[in-house]
Design an enzyme around this catalytic site. Structure first.
Site, PDB file in Angstrom:
ATOM      1  CD  GLU A 126      87.376 -50.118  40.404  1.00 58.06           C
ATOM      2  OE1 GLU A 126      86.430 -50.675  40.970  1.00 58.06           O
ATOM      3  OE2 GLU A 126      87.556 -48.887  40.433  1.00 58.06           O
ATOM      4  CD  GLU A 181      86.425 -46.656  36.514  1.00 51.47           C
ATOM      5  OE1 GLU A 181      85.673 -46.351  37.457  1.00 51.47           O
ATOM      6  OE2 GLU A 181      86.589 -47.827  36.134  1.00 51.47           O
TER       7      GLU A 181
END
Ligand code: GLA
Ligand code: ZN
Length: 690
Positions: free
Chosen positions: A159, A317
């Protein structure tokens, strides 16, 4: 329409991937747990686990001393069990020793304070030391595991979000970036309009990134700083990727993006990646209802598929149950786990991955959802939900690599978003996302597939392009939109468009600037309404689209003059009653519409319906869909896969019509009315109509 056949995530593995973030590095003292993990993975129908995401301190416990045995064991154990790995580079967080010895690896806040060690995703993207350390560990990982039979995908960092470091190294890099962009200081002063408030720069060294105690109202500076932060992240990422490609060119590279995350422009990262992946955490069960959460999530999935021209993406995710960082960590209701997982696949995901495989025992995510709970066995509701998804995905091999036959492109552009939000006026909250959602929702309700493009995207293969609030217009965009409409395309542009150029300078000579000729209107003023205030929009008698209801306008109302355009609806109230509110301009073989005000859901329903009929847009399933039921289509050109998804907590019935469809999950054939239970979903196959 984008292509319908795409490469698999990894051609060695022709299946949908299922698994999650796996942290054996957290359990070195529990070999029993590690052995049990493998058994449970098989039991849950998992096939691919993401390893090593935050493992730097375990991989390199002190500078230059590397410990790979634990990772060797993990990779070998996975391979022996027929499982696969998505192997991460560890730059998302770094060891204490590194920050202590080289403080420059830590980022500096906008107030010019260097961070203390802690948390994650907060490195300096410019630091030569950090770049060197990343290149070194990535090379070692790639050398050691690049040819490992378990390895399917490289997961670069985690991320990325730390491009906004304000340290002296980043300031210098920013100035260099500005020199490349603007050439001379004179050009920069001109582009940034620095004569305003006497802010003219007379030396490059005077330029500083935006700061709460310094410059932050120079909007063009803010915009360039955001562009730089993305570019610096891309540069940092390329430094991470180079050793991976050098040692294992056949292994695809991804980094997990974050949907509509504000601070980085994903269109700049996408070209450097082989596969797009993203982390999706919708607020299922939130008070606004799961239909609202559902279509917003759908929009984000569509963005991720569109980032690489329709190529299937990875849901890297998602949570098997709760998200612990929200105010309220609500459990997924029965059915929701399969529904939300299949929703990703319906929009183009070839994987369903979770954060996390096993709940950590301590620290901040010990209460985040996981496949294996602290109880440690498989006899839990959540584990069974995950195993159900594993079973379902195993029946959908045929879906892998298929595309989405979208005839509609919706433009959502990061630079436009930044510039629009940063401007003072015409309202503090501009509602760009809401404006896009309003159009998207109307398509979603009709089962019309949509791609999400930035304004530099290729419009030529679509029938309908919708560009809400195209406030900033980069060079060439108006020309390409003109070419699209001229060749027969249909374009919809809305209020507050064509206002500034790429440097945030207002277009002179009448809004919507370079779009004026194409839209055939002049926008003279814009009225901002207080919350709760409304105007009315009345369709003109006998209008070509057959619009018949009265619509409500809120928040923003453009006061426009129809030049070459025809008027389809007018305002009903206030001093601008009777002025045009919806126009249509014939341009070449196509038409360009201008929606002058933020209008209600009834308008979007009627307007979208009229355009869909006129253009003959193909929805996934013919006929009207019931409220709360989404139908999405994937297709490989030979077969269409229809995903029927009920986002309501109670039964919902849809008419499949006279065609016979194969039920890929339940077996058999279906036609006519089909009732889905609350949060129910089905996957059906038919011969392609695309
Ligand atoms: C992000 C991170 C994960 C984890 C999850 C929790 O997506 O990448 O490491 O923190 O959030 O929701
Ligand atoms: Zn920095």
């Amino acid at each position: 329409m984008p292509p319908l056949r795409h490469p698999l995530i990894n051609s060695r593995y022709p299946h949908l991937l299922h698994g999650g973030d796996y942290n054996p590095d957290q359990w070195p003292l529990r070999p029993d747990i590690l052995a049990e993990d493998i058994r449970l993975m098989k039991q849950a129908g998992c096939n691919t686990l993401s390893v090593g995401i935050f493992a730097w301190a375990t991989l390199e416990p002190e500078e230059g001393r590397f410990e790979f045995e634990w990772l060797d064991r993990t990779m070998d154990d996975l391979a022996k069990a027929g499982l696969h790995a998505i192997l991460a580079t560890p730059s998302g967080a770094r060891p204490h020793w590194m920050a202590q010895k080289y403080p420059e690896v830590l980022s500096v806040e906008p107030n010019r304070t260097r961070r203390l060690f802690g948390l994650r995703h907060n490195h300096c993207p410019t630091s030569p030391v950090y770049r060197e350390k990343c290149a070194q560990i990535n090379s070692l990982l790639a050398e050691r595991y690049g040819k490992h039979p378990a390895l399917l995908v490289w997961h670069v960092s985690n991320e990325y979000s730390s491009g906004y470091c304000h340290c002296p190294l980043c300031q210098e890099a920013f100035r260099d970036w500005l020199r490349r962009r603007h050439g001379t200081l004179e050009a920069l002063n001109q582009a940034w309009w620095t004569t305003f408030w006497s802010h003219t720069y007379t030396d490059w060294s005077q330029i500083e990134s935006p700061a709460p105690h310094g410059e932050h109202f120079l909007h063009a500076l803010n915009l360039d700083w955001r562009r730089f932060a993305t570019d610096q992240t891309v540069d940092f990422m390329k430094n991470e990727i180079a050793p991976l490609r050098a040692h294992s060119p056949e292994i695809p590279v991804t980094t997990n993006l974050m949907g509509f995350f504000y601070d980085l422009n994903p269109w700049k990262l996408a070209p450097e990646l082989d596969v797009i992946s993203w982390d999706s955490y919708p607020d299922w069960g939130a008070p606004q209802g799961d239909v609202a959460v559902g279509f917003r999530t759908a929009f984000a999935h569509d963005l991720n598929r569109s980032l690489k021209g329709g190529r299937p993406f990875m849901l890297m995710e998602s949570t098997p149950s709760v998200v612990n960082w929200r105010d309220v960590a609500k459990l997924k209701r029965p059915g929701m786990h399969l529904l939300s997982s299949l929703q990703a696949v319906a929009h183009g995901a070839d994987t369903v991955q979770y954060f996390q495989w096993r709940k950590s025992r301590g620290a901040s995510e010990k209460f985040h959802g996981a496949v294996v709970d602290h109880v440690g066995h498989e006899h839990t509701r959540v584990f069974k939900d995950v195993a159900e998804v594993g079973g379902v995905l195993a029946k959908l091999d045929a879906v892998a690599g298929s595309g989405v036959p979208a005839e509609i492109a919706l433009v959502f552009d990061w630079e436009n978003r930044w510039a629009l939000d940063d401007a003072q006026g015409p309202r503090k909250s501009k509602g760009y996302e809401d404006a896009c959602h309003a159009h998207y929702h109307a398509f979603w309700k009709r089962g019309l597939p949509v791609d999400v493009l930035h304004m530099d995207g290729d419009f030529s293969s679509y029938r309908l392009v919708v560009a809400p609030m195209l406030y900033l217009v980069r060079p060439g965009v108006a020309e390409r939109l003109e070419a699209f409409v001229e060749a027969g395309g249909t374009l919809v542009v809305t209020y507050w468009s064509g206002i500034v150029d790429a440097n945030d300078l207002c277009f002179l000579g009448g809004f919507p600037g370079p779009l004026r000729r194409l839209l055939g209107i002049w926008a003279e003023e814009i009225d901002a309404l207080h919350d709760g205030e409304t105007n009315r929009v009345l369709p003109s008698a006998g209008n070509r689209l057959g619009l018949a209801r009265h619509y409500e306008a809120r928040e923003l109302c453009d006061l426009i003059h129809a030049e070459s355009a025809g008027v389809l609806a007018t305002y009903g109230q206030d001093f601008y009653a009777g002025r045009p509110a919806l126009t249509e301009n014939r341009f070449g073989k196509g038409r360009a519409y201008y929606v002058a005000a933020r209008l209600d859901a009834n308008f979007h329903e009627d307007f979208t319906g009229a355009l869909a009929t006129e253009l003959g847009l193909r929805s996934a399933l013919p006929g009207t869909l019931p409220e709360g039921l989404s139908v999405q289509i994937r297709s490989d050109g030979t077969h269409d896969f229809l995903f029927l998804m009920n986002f309501l907590p109670h039964e919902n019935t849809v008419d499949l019509g006279t065609e016979t469809l194969e039920d890929l999950l339940g077996g058999g054939a279906l036609r006519g009315p089909l009732t889905l239970p609350g949060f129910g979903c089905r996957v059906l196959r038919r011969l392609s109509t695309s």
